[in-house]
Design a protein around this motif. Sequence first.
Motif, PDB file in Angstrom:
ATOM      1  N   VAL A 126       1.616 103.098  70.199  1.00 12.27           N
ATOM      2  CA  VAL A 126       1.266 103.132  68.783  1.00 12.27           C
ATOM      3  C   VAL A 126       1.503 104.552  68.269  1.00 12.27           C
ATOM      4  CG1 VAL A 126      -0.368 101.209  68.771  1.00 12.27           C
ATOM      5  CG2 VAL A 126      -1.180 103.492  69.376  1.00 12.27           C
ATOM      6  N   GLU A 127       1.779 104.652  66.974  1.00 12.15           N
ATOM      7  CA  GLU A 127       2.091 105.953  66.371  1.00 12.15           C
ATOM      8  C   GLU A 127       0.830 106.599  65.812  1.00 12.15           C
ATOM      9  OE1 GLU A 127       5.111 107.349  66.434  1.00 12.15           O
ATOM     10  OE2 GLU A 127       5.801 105.592  67.551  1.00 12.15           O
ATOM     11  N   GLY A 128       0.931 107.885  65.554  1.00 15.97           N
ATOM     12  CA  GLY A 128      -0.095 108.570  64.771  1.00 15.97           C
ATOM     13  C   GLY A 128      -1.363 108.952  65.521  1.00 15.97           C
ATOM     14  N   LEU A 129      -1.300 109.062  66.853  1.00 12.86           N
ATOM     15  CA  LEU A 129      -2.482 109.527  67.577  1.00 12.86           C
ATOM     16  C   LEU A 129      -2.644 111.032  67.365  1.00 12.86           C
ATOM     17  CD1 LEU A 129      -2.528 107.603  70.955  1.00 12.86           C
ATOM     18  CD2 LEU A 129      -3.244 106.904  68.676  1.00 12.86           C
ATOM     19  N   GLU A 130      -3.898 111.472  67.451  1.00  3.33           N
ATOM     20  CA  GLU A 130      -4.167 112.901  67.323  1.00  3.33           C
ATOM     21  C   GLU A 130      -3.696 113.611  68.586  1.00  3.33           C
ATOM     22  OE1 GLU A 130      -8.065 115.104  66.363  1.00  3.33           O
ATOM     23  OE2 GLU A 130      -8.326 113.064  65.612  1.00  3.33           O
ATOM     24  N   THR A 131      -3.035 114.738  68.427  1.00  6.53           N
ATOM     25  CA  THR A 131      -2.587 115.507  69.587  1.00  6.53           C
ATOM     26  C   THR A 131      -3.785 116.211  70.211  1.00  6.53           C
ATOM     27  OG1 THR A 131      -0.581 115.916  68.353  1.00  6.53           O
ATOM     28  CG2 THR A 131      -0.885 117.202  70.354  1.00  6.53           C
ATOM     29  N   ALA A 132      -3.930 116.071  71.519  1.00 10.55           N
ATOM     30  CA  ALA A 132      -5.066 116.716  72.187  1.00 10.55           C
ATOM     31  C   ALA A 132      -4.753 118.190  72.432  1.00 10.55           C
ATOM     32  CB  ALA A 132      -5.354 116.011  73.504  1.00 10.55           C
ATOM     33  N   PRO A 133      -5.767 119.067  72.316  1.00 13.48           N
ATOM     34  CA  PRO A 133      -5.528 120.475  72.628  1.00 13.48           C
ATOM     35  C   PRO A 133      -5.198 120.637  74.112  1.00 13.48           C
ATOM     36  CG  PRO A 133      -7.861 120.055  72.294  1.00 13.48           C
ATOM     37  CD  PRO A 133      -7.142 118.791  71.953  1.00 13.48           C
ATOM     38  N   PRO A 134      -4.422 121.692  74.465  1.00 14.56           N
ATOM     39  CA  PRO A 134      -3.970 121.842  75.854  1.00 14.56           C
ATOM     40  C   PRO A 134      -5.116 121.908  76.881  1.00 14.56           C
ATOM     41  CG  PRO A 134      -3.276 123.720  74.477  1.00 14.56           C
ATOM     42  CD  PRO A 134      -3.866 122.711  73.570  1.00 14.56           C
ATOM     43  N   GLU A 135      -6.317 122.344  76.441  1.00 11.77           N
ATOM     44  CA  GLU A 135      -7.438 122.441  77.404  1.00 11.77           C
ATOM     45  C   GLU A 135      -7.717 121.139  78.142  1.00 11.77           C
ATOM     46  OE1 GLU A 135      -8.642 123.758  73.713  1.00 11.77           O
ATOM     47  OE2 GLU A 135     -10.684 123.929  74.558  1.00 11.77           O
ATOM     48  N   VAL A 136      -7.466 119.994  77.500  1.00 15.10           N
ATOM     49  CA  VAL A 136      -7.851 118.734  78.143  1.00 15.10           C
ATOM     50  C   VAL A 136      -7.166 118.555  79.488  1.00 15.10           C
ATOM     51  CG1 VAL A 136      -8.387 117.527  75.970  1.00 15.10           C
ATOM     52  CG2 VAL A 136      -6.102 117.314  76.969  1.00 15.10           C
ATOM     53  N   ALA A 137      -6.046 119.253  79.685  1.00 15.97           N
ATOM     54  CA  ALA A 137      -5.312 119.102  80.941  1.00 15.97           C
ATOM     55  C   ALA A 137      -5.658 120.181  81.957  1.00 15.97           C
ATOM     56  CB  ALA A 137      -3.819 119.113  80.664  1.00 15.97           C
ATOM     57  N   GLY A 184      -8.803 109.554  86.152  1.00 11.52           N
ATOM     58  CA  GLY A 184      -7.813 110.628  86.099  1.00 11.52           C
ATOM     59  C   GLY A 184      -6.462 110.227  86.676  1.00 11.52           C
ATOM     60  N   ASP A 185      -6.444 109.144  87.456  1.00  8.04           N
ATOM     61  CA  ASP A 185      -5.170 108.605  87.950  1.00  8.04           C
ATOM     62  C   ASP A 185      -4.639 107.554  86.992  1.00  8.04           C
ATOM     63  OD1 ASP A 185      -5.471 110.035  90.348  1.00  8.04           O
ATOM     64  OD2 ASP A 185      -6.701 108.424  91.207  1.00  8.04           O
ATOM     65  N   ARG A 186      -5.556 106.885  86.313  1.00 14.17           N
ATOM     66  CA  ARG A 186      -5.209 105.700  85.530  1.00 14.17           C
ATOM     67  C   ARG A 186      -4.850 106.013  84.080  1.00 14.17           C
ATOM     68  NH1 ARG A 186      -9.518 102.790  83.063  1.00 14.17           N
ATOM     69  NH2 ARG A 186      -8.739 100.938  82.025  1.00 14.17           N
ATOM     70  N   LEU A 187      -5.589 106.941  83.468  1.00 13.21           N
ATOM     71  CA  LEU A 187      -5.473 107.144  82.020  1.00 13.21           C
ATOM     72  C   LEU A 187      -4.750 108.435  81.674  1.00 13.21           C
ATOM     73  CD1 LEU A 187      -9.145 106.139  81.119  1.00 13.21           C
ATOM     74  CD2 LEU A 187      -7.098 104.702  80.938  1.00 13.21           C
ATOM     75  N   GLN A 188      -4.241 108.487  80.424  1.00 13.59           N
ATOM     76  CA  GLN A 188      -3.676 109.718  79.891  1.00 13.59           C
ATOM     77  C   GLN A 188      -4.780 110.457  79.128  1.00 13.59           C
ATOM     78  OE1 GLN A 188       0.002 109.165  77.695  1.00 13.59           O
ATOM     79  NE2 GLN A 188       0.582 107.428  78.988  1.00 13.59           N
ATOM     80  N   ALA A 189      -4.857 111.786  79.366  1.00 14.26           N
ATOM     81  CA  ALA A 189      -5.917 112.584  78.743  1.00 14.26           C
ATOM     82  C   ALA A 189      -5.915 112.414  77.222  1.00 14.26           C
ATOM     83  CB  ALA A 189      -5.749 114.059  79.114  1.00 14.26           C
ATOM     84  N   GLU A 190      -4.744 112.381  76.640  1.00 16.77           N
ATOM     85  CA  GLU A 190      -4.668 112.282  75.178  1.00 16.77           C
ATOM     86  C   GLU A 190      -5.227 110.950  74.672  1.00 16.77           C
ATOM     87  OE1 GLU A 190      -1.956 114.636  72.907  1.00 16.77           O
ATOM     88  OE2 GLU A 190      -0.837 112.784  72.520  1.00 16.77           O
ATOM     89  N   TRP A 191      -5.026 109.904  75.456  1.00 16.07           N
ATOM     90  CA  TRP A 191      -5.572 108.609  75.055  1.00 16.07           C
ATOM     91  C   TRP A 191      -7.102 108.658  75.100  1.00 16.07           C
ATOM     92  CZ3 TRP A 191      -8.731 104.821  77.008  1.00 16.07           C
ATOM     93  CH2 TRP A 191      -8.803 103.647  76.237  1.00 16.07           C
ATOM     94  N   VAL A 192      -7.654 109.236  76.152  1.00 10.45           N
ATOM     95  CA  VAL A 192      -9.109 109.348  76.277  1.00 10.45           C
ATOM     96  C   VAL A 192      -9.668 110.135  75.083  1.00 10.45           C
ATOM     97  CG1 VAL A 192     -11.023 110.229  77.697  1.00 10.45           C
ATOM     98  CG2 VAL A 192      -9.003 109.220  78.804  1.00 10.45           C
ATOM     99  N   TYR A 193      -9.004 111.221  74.754  1.00  8.11           N
ATOM    100  CA  TYR A 193      -9.389 112.079  73.634  1.00  8.11           C
ATOM    101  C   TYR A 193      -9.394 111.278  72.318  1.00  8.11           C
ATOM    102  CZ  TYR A 193      -8.840 116.054  70.372  1.00  8.11           C
ATOM    103  OH  TYR A 193      -8.970 116.950  69.347  1.00  8.11           O
ATOM    104  N   ASN A 194      -8.401 110.435  72.130  1.00  9.19           N
ATOM    105  CA  ASN A 194      -8.344 109.599  70.931  1.00  9.19           C
ATOM    106  C   ASN A 194      -9.365 108.467  70.968  1.00  9.19           C
ATOM    107  OD1 ASN A 194      -5.979 110.068  68.793  1.00  9.19           O
ATOM    108  ND2 ASN A 194      -5.340 110.873  70.777  1.00  9.19           N
ATOM    109  N   TRP A 195      -9.531 107.861  72.126  1.00  8.12           N
ATOM    110  CA  TRP A 195     -10.503 106.770  72.285  1.00  8.12           C
ATOM    111  C   TRP A 195     -11.900 107.248  71.899  1.00  8.12           C
ATOM    112  CZ3 TRP A 195     -11.529 101.713  73.139  1.00  8.12           C
ATOM    113  CH2 TRP A 195     -12.804 101.389  73.602  1.00  8.12           C
ATOM    114  N   LEU A 196     -12.268 108.446  72.341  1.00 13.36           N
ATOM    115  CA  LEU A 196     -13.623 108.942  72.109  1.00 13.36           C
ATOM    116  C   LEU A 196     -13.925 109.123  70.624  1.00 13.36           C
ATOM    117  CD1 LEU A 196     -14.081 111.464  75.063  1.00 13.36           C
ATOM    118  CD2 LEU A 196     -15.187 109.233  74.765  1.00 13.36           C
ATOM    119  N   LYS A 197     -12.873 109.298  69.817  1.00 11.17           N
ATOM    120  CA  LYS A 197     -13.109 109.466  68.382  1.00 11.17           C
ATOM    121  C   LYS A 197     -12.963 108.151  67.614  1.00 11.17           C
ATOM    122  CE  LYS A 197     -12.176 112.444  64.501  1.00 11.17           C
ATOM    123  NZ  LYS A 197     -11.368 113.597  64.068  1.00 11.17           N
TER     124      LYS A 197
END
Lengths: 235, 161
Positions: A126-137, A184-197
């Motif tokens: 899907v388009e338009g997800l918020e970009t996660a700051p580099p710290e998440v990685a 941490g093996d299954r998900l992408q950090a950016e997706w988690v960051y977007n899911w939480l919001k």
Amino acid sequence: MTTTTPFSRRFLFGALLLLPLLTGIGKAHAGPDVASLVENGCDACHRLEASIPEEGRKGPDLFFSGNKFQKQWLLNWLQSPQPVRPSGYTSDPGFLEGKPTVAVPHPAADAPEAQALTEALMQMKVEGLETAPPEVAEPLSKGLRFKIKILFERDYGCIACHQTVNLVGEPRGGVSGPTLLNAGDRLQAEWVYNWLKTPARFEPKSRMPVFDLTEEERIQLTRYVMWHKTEKEEK
Amino acid sequence: MTGRIRNHKSLKAVLLALALVLGACGEDKQSAGRPRPPTENEPPVVATVPVEPVPQTPAPKAHPVTAKTKETYQWYCAQCHGVKGKGNGINAPHTAVPPRDHTKAAYLETRSDEQLFHVIKFGGLAGGRAPCMPRWGHTLDDDMIHSLVNYIRELCHCEAL
């Protein structure tokens, strides 16, 4: 799909009926190639397009798989699927008894099938997800991890529904939400960051409460979730 | 020198661990698998958290229990409080403090409708209760929370004393 799985034949039939419809949708949107998913009957339980009605879903939505999953995890999991949600998907009739009834066990694919399915799934975004700051990685120090643990377990009580790792490395936590033991093996950090919001963007009917996190909490909780790997880099 | 830094670090870890054990929501070793039944007039679990002033709320009976209320309870609350509200949902064996039994009049009589509303909206921690009870204020609107309070009153067949 191994032809020996009891329901693969049933779903193949359903899939054949839906094939013209879905490939039509795929073409209209010039989206990813969902043919291998439809051939394997995945659409009998999963939504492969956001435009399909939510009613009757038997499994989690897959139309944003390319945003959500790590490729290697998908490839492995599709060949030997292990439960992610100990009580099943939220719509499972056995959910509130903690005894899932749908896709137990989940259909498994052989290696070439899994490869094709993974390719198709990773294209579904899907388009338009918020970009996660580099710290998440960035790797989490032990001290910070303990601090965030308090946020996760005490301030927000996330552990009441999600299995995570305790101080001596043992799994603990509730069983109504997906396990986070290998998040941490299954998900992408950016997706988690977007899911939480904006969880409703990915799951219009979740059983998880919506939290109004500060930006800092959101980053910290993403890092904590992502720290949970099968092989942890201890720091 | 490094030894001292180490010690300092491990002391910090111990303190953090202690904070978690005292105030967290996960199951602890002793109580795992056999949830302790809540006793009447149980003191607040997180004693250090000040109880916020209870907000004034409109007369609750203006929010009748509807099919939607019961559906909401089954969808969100039953995973911890159980299908019949008896505090035995699927997460119950895994929470450090067991979910309240919503059929237990002896306890619920001691709580006002406003207090129940407050805990549902702002969470256990904000109401001097355990953090395993999440805040629902960003998920459910006030009208729904009022009608859930009324539904809990139906489940316990009780009113605030």
